[in-house]
Design a protein around this motif. Structure first.
Motif, PDB file in Angstrom:
ATOM      1  N   UNK A  31       0.843  -1.202   0.000  1.00  0.00           N
ATOM      2  CA  UNK A  31       0.000   0.000   0.000  1.00  0.00           C
ATOM      3  C   UNK A  31       0.878   1.252   0.000  1.00  0.00           C
ATOM      4  N   UNK A  32       0.498   2.229  -0.810  1.00  0.00           N
ATOM      5  CA  UNK A  32       1.274   3.457  -0.907  1.00  0.00           C
ATOM      6  C   UNK A  32       1.244   4.245   0.396  1.00  0.00           C
ATOM      7  N   UNK A  33       2.376   4.888   0.698  1.00  0.00           N
ATOM      8  CA  UNK A  33       2.434   5.738   1.882  1.00  0.00           C
ATOM      9  C   UNK A  33       1.815   7.092   1.562  1.00  0.00           C
ATOM     10  N   UNK A  34       1.013   7.599   2.493  1.00  0.00           N
ATOM     11  CA  UNK A  34       0.337   8.882   2.277  1.00  0.00           C
ATOM     12  C   UNK A  34       1.289  10.032   2.585  1.00  0.00           C
ATOM     13  N   UNK A  35       1.336  10.982   1.651  1.00  0.00           N
ATOM     14  CA  UNK A  35       2.298  12.072   1.754  1.00  0.00           C
ATOM     15  C   UNK A  35       1.606  13.418   1.562  1.00  0.00           C
ATOM     16  N   UNK A  36       2.007  14.390   2.367  1.00  0.00           N
ATOM     17  CA  UNK A  36       1.601  15.790   2.160  1.00  0.00           C
ATOM     18  C   UNK A  36       2.829  16.547   1.686  1.00  0.00           C
ATOM     19  N   UNK A  37       2.706  17.274   0.574  1.00  0.00           N
ATOM     20  CA  UNK A  37       3.834  18.067   0.082  1.00  0.00           C
ATOM     21  C   UNK A  37       3.633  19.533   0.458  1.00  0.00           C
ATOM     22  N   UNK A  38       4.747  20.223   0.673  1.00  0.00           N
ATOM     23  CA  UNK A  38       4.719  21.643   1.041  1.00  0.00           C
ATOM     24  C   UNK A  38       5.704  22.389   0.150  1.00  0.00           C
ATOM     25  N   UNK A  39       5.210  23.426  -0.531  1.00  0.00           N
ATOM     26  CA  UNK A  39       6.069  24.237  -1.393  1.00  0.00           C
ATOM     27  C   UNK A  39       6.000  25.688  -0.944  1.00  0.00           C
ATOM     28  N   UNK A  40       7.154  26.266  -0.638  1.00  0.00           N
ATOM     29  CA  UNK A  40       7.221  27.678  -0.240  1.00  0.00           C
ATOM     30  C   UNK A  40       7.607  28.500  -1.465  1.00  0.00           C
ATOM     31  N   UNK A  41       6.775  29.479  -1.774  1.00  0.00           N
ATOM     32  CA  UNK A  41       7.006  30.324  -2.942  1.00  0.00           C
ATOM     33  C   UNK A  41       7.588  31.665  -2.488  1.00  0.00           C
ATOM     34  N   UNK A  42       8.865  31.864  -2.828  1.00  0.00           N
ATOM     35  CA  UNK A  42       9.495  33.126  -2.451  1.00  0.00           C
ATOM     36  C   UNK A  42       9.548  34.095  -3.633  1.00  0.00           C
ATOM     37  N   UNK A  43       9.890  33.600  -4.818  1.00  0.00           N
ATOM     38  CA  UNK A  43       9.959  34.528  -5.962  1.00  0.00           C
ATOM     39  C   UNK A  43       9.516  33.876  -7.273  1.00  0.00           C
ATOM     40  N   UNK A  44       8.642  32.888  -7.200  1.00  0.00           N
ATOM     41  CA  UNK A  44       8.186  32.198  -8.417  1.00  0.00           C
ATOM     42  C   UNK A  44       6.881  32.796  -8.925  1.00  0.00           C
ATOM     43  N   UNK A  45       6.699  32.775 -10.262  1.00  0.00           N
ATOM     44  CA  UNK A  45       5.388  33.157 -10.783  1.00  0.00           C
ATOM     45  C   UNK A  45       4.437  31.964 -10.657  1.00  0.00           C
TER      46      UNK A  45
END
Length: 366
Positions: free
Chosen positions: A1-15
């Motif tokens: 069974x796949x492991x459940x994952x939460x991803x976090x992305x911090x946007x500092x200067x991206x469009x």
């Protein structure tokens, strides 16, 4: 069974588009290790929080989502310090890893040859060294899958001296392997057969293409040593060399290299530099591009940057725009009208392979 994952992305200067691409790519990286992304969170910030990377409020929000969704890992799209990982884990209560660690885990999973395994191990040790004091508590974890391939599998009380000793040992072993590779390379160069390297972003279709090129002109009963192909990021890490024939019957050597990705860990590039330097000895480079990818221009730029890093800008390059069969709009091709040496193909089409072989002959023998 796949492991459940939460991803976090911090946007500092991206469009907005770049941010979306980064989030999508991280999800694919998680899937490459059989993880299941149950939620992708983003936060716009003008600065990096020294303690948590994200703001304290966001940390509590992540913790709440982890409890609601039964998440087993949190993966940050940014590189974290050892103290940030430790601080985040103390509040969130589950394993936290960053993008670099995730890519290192994928490479650990995919490495097959002794050289690739040593290269990945070296990169992992160099990643761990500056984080040693903060990460020591996590060394005893031995679960498989995402985030579970820490250096601590070998020994809980791994200290700086031990790591440095191991780095020296692995570096020496890689130098020996490199000597052998140089000998093989000399023989290849002396054989006078043209050497053609395939490079490009991961999952652009290089392995599928090389299999089609080496099987061209062979009858059905011929034994063909194909390279591994799978529709995933970093399906192959090892450098493969295979002989093939051109339309005029001339023999050539095709070199398949590891695919690139945005923000590839510096230590990984350094560890694989010896392998990637095969490109330096090429007579021709096939820059394979997935033209159906929404982020195609960024992927071209990342590969071109790697060519510069390897000091191979003077090499003849054919841009192989692959996967035209997946294009929803044929007009996309017009964007690349100013590129001189190019071919639009589907690696699945025999007619298109002939088209590419003609372009190769034109470049090699003109």
């Amino acid at each position: 069974m796949n492991q459940k994952v939460i991803t976090v992305t911090v946007n500092i200067d991206m469009n907005e588009k770049t941010l979306e691409d980064k989030v999508n790519e991280l999800e694919k990286l998680v899937e490459a290790l059989d993880g299941e992304v149950v939620l992708s969170l983003t936060q716009n910030k003008s600065y990096v929080d020294k303690a948590f990377y994200v703001g304290k409020g966001k940390v509590n929000e992540i913790k709440d989502y982890c409890e609601k969704l039964d998440a087993e890992f949190v993966v940050f799209n940014n590189e974290l310090t050892g103290s940030q990982v430790k601080n985040l884990e103390e509040i969130i209560g589950i394993r936290v890893i960053d993008r670099t660690n995730l890519i290192l885990d994928i490479f650990s999973e995919r490495a097959r040859t002794k050289e690739a395994k040593l290269q990945v191990k070296l990169a992992k040790l160099k990643y761990t060294l500056p984080r040693l004091s903060a990460l020591r508590s996590g060394f005893s974890r031995q679960q498989g899958g995402i985030g579970g391939k820490g250096i601590g599998e070998q020994q809980i009380e791994l200290d700086r001296r031990t790591i440095n000793r191991e780095i020296s040992s692995i570096t020496a072993q890689l130098k020996e392997i490199e000597k052998n590779r140089n000998e093989i390379r000399k023989k290849r160069i002396n054989s006078k057969q043209p050497i053609i390297s395939l490079i490009g972003y991961t999952n652009a279709g290089k392995s599928t293409l090389i299999n089609k090129l080496i099987s061209y002109g062979k009858d059905e009963n011929s034994e063909i040593k194909e390279v591994f192909v799978k529709d995933m990021l970093f399906a192959t890490l090892d450098t493969f060399v295979r002989e093939g024939s051109l339309l005029n019957g001339s023999k050539v050597m095709y070199v398949d290299t590891v695919g690139f990705v945005s923000d590839i860990p510096h230590n990984l590039v350094e560890s694989f530099k010896g392998t990637l330097e095969e490109i330096k000895y090429s007579d021709l480079i096939l820059h394979v591009v997935d033209i159906s990818n929404l982020n195609v221009d960024e992927q071209i730029k990342i590969t071109n940057d790697m060519i510069k890093k390897l000091e191979c800008e003077d090499k003849n390059v054919i841009f192989v725009f692959n996967k035209v069969d997946k294009l929803s709009d044929e007009n996309i091709k017009l964007q690349y009208a100013n590129i001189e040496n190019k071919v639009f193909i589907s690696a699945k089409s025999d007619e298109d392979i002939v088209l590419l072989l003609k372009e190769i002959e034109k470049n090699l023998f003109s």
